[in-house]
Structures are given as C-alpha cells and as structure tokens.
Design a protein around this motif. Sequence first.
Motif, PDB file in Angstrom:
ATOM      1  N   CYS A 118       0.773  -1.253   0.000  1.00  0.00           N
ATOM      2  CA  CYS A 118       0.000   0.000   0.000  1.00  0.00           C
ATOM      3  C   CYS A 118       0.795   1.290   0.000  1.00  0.00           C
ATOM      4  O   CYS A 118       0.219   2.345  -0.257  1.00  0.00           O
ATOM      5  CB  CYS A 118      -0.936   0.027   1.198  1.00  0.00           C
ATOM      6  SG  CYS A 118      -0.093   0.412   2.740  1.00  0.00           S
ATOM      7  N   CYS A 129      -4.635  -3.431   3.448  1.00  0.00           N
ATOM      8  CA  CYS A 129      -3.617  -4.478   3.568  1.00  0.00           C
ATOM      9  C   CYS A 129      -4.155  -5.760   4.195  1.00  0.00           C
ATOM     10  O   CYS A 129      -3.616  -6.267   5.183  1.00  0.00           O
ATOM     11  CB  CYS A 129      -2.419  -3.946   4.331  1.00  0.00           C
ATOM     12  SG  CYS A 129      -1.663  -2.553   3.481  1.00  0.00           S
ATOM     13  N   GLU A 152      -5.505  -4.256  10.718  1.00  0.00           N
ATOM     14  CA  GLU A 152      -4.784  -3.038  10.324  1.00  0.00           C
ATOM     15  C   GLU A 152      -5.583  -1.814  10.772  1.00  0.00           C
ATOM     16  O   GLU A 152      -6.733  -1.634  10.370  1.00  0.00           O
ATOM     17  CB  GLU A 152      -4.571  -3.003   8.806  1.00  0.00           C
ATOM     18  CG  GLU A 152      -3.624  -1.871   8.410  1.00  0.00           C
ATOM     19  CD  GLU A 152      -3.401  -1.776   6.909  1.00  0.00           C
ATOM     20  OE1 GLU A 152      -4.360  -1.960   6.161  1.00  0.00           O
ATOM     21  OE2 GLU A 152      -2.254  -1.490   6.511  1.00  0.00           O
ATOM     22  N   CYS A 155      -3.125   2.842   7.748  1.00  0.00           N
ATOM     23  CA  CYS A 155      -2.651   2.365   6.444  1.00  0.00           C
ATOM     24  C   CYS A 155      -2.341   3.594   5.598  1.00  0.00           C
ATOM     25  O   CYS A 155      -2.927   4.654   5.812  1.00  0.00           O
ATOM     26  CB  CYS A 155      -3.760   1.521   5.801  1.00  0.00           C
ATOM     27  SG  CYS A 155      -3.371   0.814   4.181  1.00  0.00           S
ATOM     28  N   TRP A 156      -1.437   3.449   4.645  1.00  0.00           N
ATOM     29  CA  TRP A 156      -1.196   4.562   3.719  1.00  0.00           C
ATOM     30  C   TRP A 156      -2.525   4.987   3.085  1.00  0.00           C
ATOM     31  O   TRP A 156      -2.817   6.172   2.907  1.00  0.00           O
ATOM     32  CB  TRP A 156      -0.183   4.175   2.634  1.00  0.00           C
ATOM     33  CG  TRP A 156       0.294   5.357   1.863  1.00  0.00           C
ATOM     34  CD1 TRP A 156      -0.424   6.073   0.937  1.00  0.00           C
ATOM     35  CD2 TRP A 156       1.567   6.013   1.974  1.00  0.00           C
ATOM     36  NE1 TRP A 156       0.334   7.123   0.469  1.00  0.00           N
ATOM     37  CE2 TRP A 156       1.551   7.108   1.077  1.00  0.00           C
ATOM     38  CE3 TRP A 156       2.721   5.758   2.741  1.00  0.00           C
ATOM     39  CZ2 TRP A 156       2.648   7.959   0.924  1.00  0.00           C
ATOM     40  CZ3 TRP A 156       3.810   6.603   2.584  1.00  0.00           C
ATOM     41  CH2 TRP A 156       3.770   7.690   1.695  1.00  0.00           C
ATOM     42  N   CYS A 163       1.779   1.460   7.940  1.00  0.00           N
ATOM     43  CA  CYS A 163       0.695   0.546   8.286  1.00  0.00           C
ATOM     44  C   CYS A 163       0.899   0.111   9.730  1.00  0.00           C
ATOM     45  O   CYS A 163       2.003  -0.229  10.130  1.00  0.00           O
ATOM     46  CB  CYS A 163       0.707  -0.674   7.377  1.00  0.00           C
ATOM     47  SG  CYS A 163       0.439  -0.257   5.657  1.00  0.00           S
TER      48      CYS A 163
END
Length: 172
Positions: A118, A129, A152, A155-156, A163
Amino acid sequence: MEKVYNFKWDHLGDLSVGRPNLGKETSVMVYRLMQYTFKDVFSKEIGKQKTIELFVKAGALAGKEFCRNVLDISLPFDEFIAELKEKLVAFKIGILRIEEADKKKLQFVLTVSEDLDCSGLPIFGESVCNYDEGFIAGILKEYTGKKFTAKEIDCWATGDRTCRFEVKAIEG
Ligand SMILES: [Zn+2]
C-alpha cells in the motif's frame, strides 16, 4: 484435473533455471497490478467482504509457508522477530517495527513502513492491507502454534504514513 489447488513452496519454481536473464526480481508495480486487479474482479464476482476474507486467508497461507521455508522457528522470540525483520527487508516486503509487545498475552502493536501492498497508494479512506493482516497472523501462528488475528488500524490508504496492526492471539 484436480478440483482444488494445493499450494506448495516448490510451486514457486526454480528461478535460476527459469529466468536466467531476468532473474528473481520484478517491480512493485507488477505485484500491485496483480493484487488490485484480483480485488477488482473478485469483488465483482463474490462481493467485497468475501474478497477481503479470502485475501486474509491467502495471506495467512503465505505467512505459514514463508515461516516454514524462510524463517527459523527454533529461535527464541526476540531473535525470531529480528530474523523476521531482516527477511522482510531482504525480500522488500516492508520495514517492521514492534511498537508494543505483551509477550505473555501474545498481544502486539506493530508497524510496517514502505509496505509492499500500500505505501504510496491514493487515499481510499479505508485500509487495504488485508493480505498483510493474514500474512502476519499466519507467521505468528506457525511460530507459536496459536491462532492469531491481525487488524490493520492505520494504512497509507487511510492517510497514514505507515501501516499499523493490532495483533493478538485468540482462543481455539
Ligand atoms: Zn496498509
């Protein structure tokens, strides 16, 4: 024809024979092209939620096999994690850091930076992810013999620069 695929590590092939000129490496773009076109097609066939579940499951299988074939499960925990960090960099999967660890309860918060799946993606407003979630849980299950969940939380694709995963052992 068999009714199912049964993945084995040697299905990855002998790359020194098979790709004498092009070698073992490919580009992140190609990896992501496969992953995100899978997600597109699968979600239209079976729905988004089921697609996510299957990505987690496939990630867990990958984690189990990665652990068996790449990592040394006879190492004590800290050395095992050190080796895991090294291999994740060596295979250019990401840069792992353990932010919090409760080794008794087997609960962790960990981050993966420059994540293969990601890092650099557009901001979709949701974490993507799922494969990594399974991968992390699969590795830890293989190492400890206990089932794990990995969720997760940053995350980006949610606008974060790394992440971040909440990981814990579960009963059963
Ligand atoms: Zn992510």
